[in-house]
Design a protein around this motif. Structure first.
Motif, PDB file in Angstrom:
ATOM      1  N   LYS A  45     -58.800 -59.125  30.904  1.00  0.00           N
ATOM      2  CA  LYS A  45     -59.451 -57.857  30.578  1.00  0.00           C
ATOM      3  C   LYS A  45     -59.021 -56.759  31.541  1.00  0.00           C
ATOM      4  O   LYS A  45     -58.801 -55.613  31.138  1.00  0.00           O
ATOM      5  N   VAL A  46     -58.888 -57.093  32.813  1.00  0.00           N
ATOM      6  CA  VAL A  46     -58.448 -56.104  33.803  1.00  0.00           C
ATOM      7  C   VAL A  46     -57.023 -55.648  33.490  1.00  0.00           C
ATOM      8  O   VAL A  46     -56.708 -54.458  33.593  1.00  0.00           O
ATOM      9  N   GLU A  47     -56.160 -56.580  33.084  1.00  0.00           N
ATOM     10  CA  GLU A  47     -54.795 -56.217  32.714  1.00  0.00           C
ATOM     11  C   GLU A  47     -54.800 -55.277  31.505  1.00  0.00           C
ATOM     12  O   GLU A  47     -54.024 -54.314  31.466  1.00  0.00           O
ATOM     13  N   MET A  48     -55.673 -55.550  30.534  1.00  0.00           N
ATOM     14  CA  MET A  48     -55.753 -54.684  29.359  1.00  0.00           C
ATOM     15  C   MET A  48     -56.219 -53.282  29.753  1.00  0.00           C
ATOM     16  O   MET A  48     -55.661 -52.286  29.297  1.00  0.00           O
ATOM     17  N   VAL A  49     -57.221 -53.201  30.609  1.00  0.00           N
ATOM     18  CA  VAL A  49     -57.724 -51.894  31.049  1.00  0.00           C
ATOM     19  C   VAL A  49     -56.644 -51.159  31.842  1.00  0.00           C
ATOM     20  O   VAL A  49     -56.456 -49.950  31.677  1.00  0.00           O
ATOM     21  N   ALA A  50     -55.925 -51.890  32.671  1.00  0.00           N
ATOM     22  CA  ALA A  50     -54.858 -51.267  33.463  1.00  0.00           C
ATOM     23  C   ALA A  50     -53.776 -50.695  32.556  1.00  0.00           C
ATOM     24  O   ALA A  50     -53.268 -49.595  32.804  1.00  0.00           O
ATOM     25  N   SER A  51     -53.425 -51.423  31.511  1.00  0.00           N
ATOM     26  CA  SER A  51     -52.397 -50.899  30.603  1.00  0.00           C
ATOM     27  C   SER A  51     -52.912 -49.686  29.841  1.00  0.00           C
ATOM     28  O   SER A  51     -52.161 -48.732  29.614  1.00  0.00           O
ATOM     29  N   ARG A  52     -54.197 -49.689  29.478  1.00  0.00           N
ATOM     30  CA  ARG A  52     -54.768 -48.527  28.796  1.00  0.00           C
ATOM     31  C   ARG A  52     -54.774 -47.314  29.721  1.00  0.00           C
ATOM     32  O   ARG A  52     -54.473 -46.194  29.300  1.00  0.00           O
ATOM     33  N   VAL A  53     -55.121 -47.521  30.973  1.00  0.00           N
ATOM     34  CA  VAL A  53     -55.129 -46.419  31.940  1.00  0.00           C
ATOM     35  C   VAL A  53     -53.713 -45.883  32.126  1.00  0.00           C
ATOM     36  O   VAL A  53     -53.504 -44.669  32.198  1.00  0.00           O
ATOM     37  N   THR A  54     -52.735 -46.782  32.179  1.00  0.00           N
ATOM     38  CA  THR A  54     -51.347 -46.357  32.320  1.00  0.00           C
ATOM     39  C   THR A  54     -50.929 -45.485  31.146  1.00  0.00           C
ATOM     40  O   THR A  54     -50.282 -44.443  31.337  1.00  0.00           O
ATOM     41  N   GLU A  55     -51.294 -45.897  29.938  1.00  0.00           N
ATOM     42  CA  GLU A  55     -50.965 -45.093  28.758  1.00  0.00           C
ATOM     43  C   GLU A  55     -51.648 -43.736  28.806  1.00  0.00           C
ATOM     44  O   GLU A  55     -51.046 -42.715  28.456  1.00  0.00           O
ATOM     45  N   LEU A  56     -52.907 -43.711  29.236  1.00  0.00           N
ATOM     46  CA  LEU A  56     -53.616 -42.430  29.349  1.00  0.00           C
ATOM     47  C   LEU A  56     -52.978 -41.539  30.404  1.00  0.00           C
ATOM     48  O   LEU A  56     -52.875 -40.322  30.223  1.00  0.00           O
ATOM     49  N   GLU A  57     -52.547 -42.137  31.508  1.00  0.00           N
ATOM     50  CA  GLU A  57     -51.894 -41.350  32.549  1.00  0.00           C
ATOM     51  C   GLU A  57     -50.567 -40.782  32.059  1.00  0.00           C
ATOM     52  O   GLU A  57     -50.181 -39.685  32.448  1.00  0.00           O
ATOM     53  N   LYS A  58     -49.880 -41.542  31.215  1.00  0.00           N
ATOM     54  CA  LYS A  58     -48.620 -41.038  30.669  1.00  0.00           C
ATOM     55  C   LYS A  58     -48.855 -39.860  29.728  1.00  0.00           C
ATOM     56  O   LYS A  58     -48.062 -38.927  29.686  1.00  0.00           O
ATOM     57  N   SER A  59     -49.934 -39.899  28.969  1.00  0.00           N
ATOM     58  CA  SER A  59     -50.185 -38.838  27.982  1.00  0.00           C
ATOM     59  C   SER A  59     -50.902 -37.632  28.585  1.00  0.00           C
ATOM     60  O   SER A  59     -50.986 -36.589  27.937  1.00  0.00           O
ATOM     61  N   GLU A  60     -51.393 -37.722  29.798  1.00  0.00           N
ATOM     62  CA  GLU A  60     -52.131 -36.615  30.408  1.00  0.00           C
ATOM     63  C   GLU A  60     -51.293 -35.349  30.545  1.00  0.00           C
ATOM     64  O   GLU A  60     -51.782 -34.254  30.227  1.00  0.00           O
ATOM     65  N   PRO A  61     -50.038 -35.407  30.989  1.00  0.00           N
ATOM     66  CA  PRO A  61     -49.261 -34.161  31.074  1.00  0.00           C
ATOM     67  C   PRO A  61     -49.121 -33.473  29.716  1.00  0.00           C
ATOM     68  O   PRO A  61     -49.158 -32.248  29.639  1.00  0.00           O
ATOM     69  N   GLN A  62     -48.970 -34.249  28.650  1.00  0.00           N
ATOM     70  CA  GLN A  62     -48.875 -33.660  27.320  1.00  0.00           C
ATOM     71  C   GLN A  62     -50.175 -32.971  26.948  1.00  0.00           C
ATOM     72  O   GLN A  62     -50.180 -31.896  26.355  1.00  0.00           O
ATOM     73  N   GLN A  63     -51.293 -33.599  27.305  1.00  0.00           N
ATOM     74  CA  GLN A  63     -52.590 -32.990  27.013  1.00  0.00           C
ATOM     75  C   GLN A  63     -52.777 -31.717  27.824  1.00  0.00           C
ATOM     76  O   GLN A  63     -53.324 -30.728  27.327  1.00  0.00           O
ATOM     77  N   ASN A  64     -52.323 -31.726  29.060  1.00  0.00           N
ATOM     78  CA  ASN A  64     -52.421 -30.519  29.888  1.00  0.00           C
ATOM     79  C   ASN A  64     -51.584 -29.400  29.293  1.00  0.00           C
ATOM     80  O   ASN A  64     -52.013 -28.239  29.263  1.00  0.00           O
ATOM     81  N   ARG A  65     -50.378 -29.749  28.824  1.00  0.00           N
ATOM     82  CA  ARG A  65     -49.517 -28.748  28.213  1.00  0.00           C
ATOM     83  C   ARG A  65     -50.168 -28.177  26.952  1.00  0.00           C
ATOM     84  O   ARG A  65     -50.159 -26.968  26.727  1.00  0.00           O
ATOM     85  N   ALA A  66     -50.745 -29.031  26.134  1.00  0.00           N
ATOM     86  CA  ALA A  66     -51.413 -28.571  24.913  1.00  0.00           C
ATOM     87  C   ALA A  66     -52.610 -27.694  25.264  1.00  0.00           C
ATOM     88  O   ALA A  66     -52.865 -26.668  24.611  1.00  0.00           O
ATOM     89  N   ALA A  67     -53.344 -28.068  26.296  1.00  0.00           N
ATOM     90  CA  ALA A  67     -54.495 -27.270  26.714  1.00  0.00           C
ATOM     91  C   ALA A  67     -54.048 -25.889  27.196  1.00  0.00           C
ATOM     92  O   ALA A  67     -54.716 -24.884  26.933  1.00  0.00           O
ATOM     93  N   GLU A  68     -52.920 -25.827  27.896  1.00  0.00           N
ATOM     94  CA  GLU A  68     -52.395 -24.534  28.342  1.00  0.00           C
ATOM     95  C   GLU A  68     -52.040 -23.656  27.145  1.00  0.00           C
ATOM     96  O   GLU A  68     -52.348 -22.459  27.145  1.00  0.00           O
ATOM     97  N   TRP A  69     -51.398 -24.246  26.129  1.00  0.00           N
ATOM     98  CA  TRP A  69     -51.034 -23.475  24.940  1.00  0.00           C
ATOM     99  C   TRP A  69     -52.270 -22.968  24.209  1.00  0.00           C
ATOM    100  O   TRP A  69     -52.309 -21.818  23.748  1.00  0.00           O
TER     101      TRP A  69
END
Length: 93
Positions: A45-69
């Motif tokens: 379960k910890v490995e699954m949560v870690a992979s989900r967090v990694t995916e969220l961290e990867k998508s955060e810059p895109q979300q920040n860019r969209a928020a700026e627009w």
């Protein structure tokens, strides 16, 4: 003959104690096995949560860019509304 019977009684008592110790060891071993299985499940379960967090961290810059627009678009719309109001009101020549 009496000593033989006493010896047999002591031997029976020792065997009974040994059986009790073996039973307790078996129970402890089963409990330890259950703990290891639970730890493996938690590790998965910890490995699954870690992979989900990694995916969220990867998508955060895109979300920040969209928020700026979106923020820029809101400011542009607000500025356009103010300019249109100013033009209709006669503030702008």
């Amino acid at each position: 003959m009496h000593d033989f019977r006493e010896g047999m009684k002591e031997l029976a008592a020792a065997i009974l104690k040994l059986a009790l110790v073996e039973e307790r060891q078996a129970q402890a071993s089963q409990a330890i096995e259950r703990c290891f299985k639970m730890a493996e499940k938690l590790d998965h379960k910890v490995e699954m949560v870690a992979s989900r967090v990694t995916e969220l961290e990867k998508s955060e810059p895109q979300q920040n860019r969209a928020a700026e627009w979106v923020d820029r678009a809101v400011w542009a719309a607000a500025s356009a509304a103010v300019m249109m109001f100013a033009a209709k009101s006669g503030f702008l020549g």
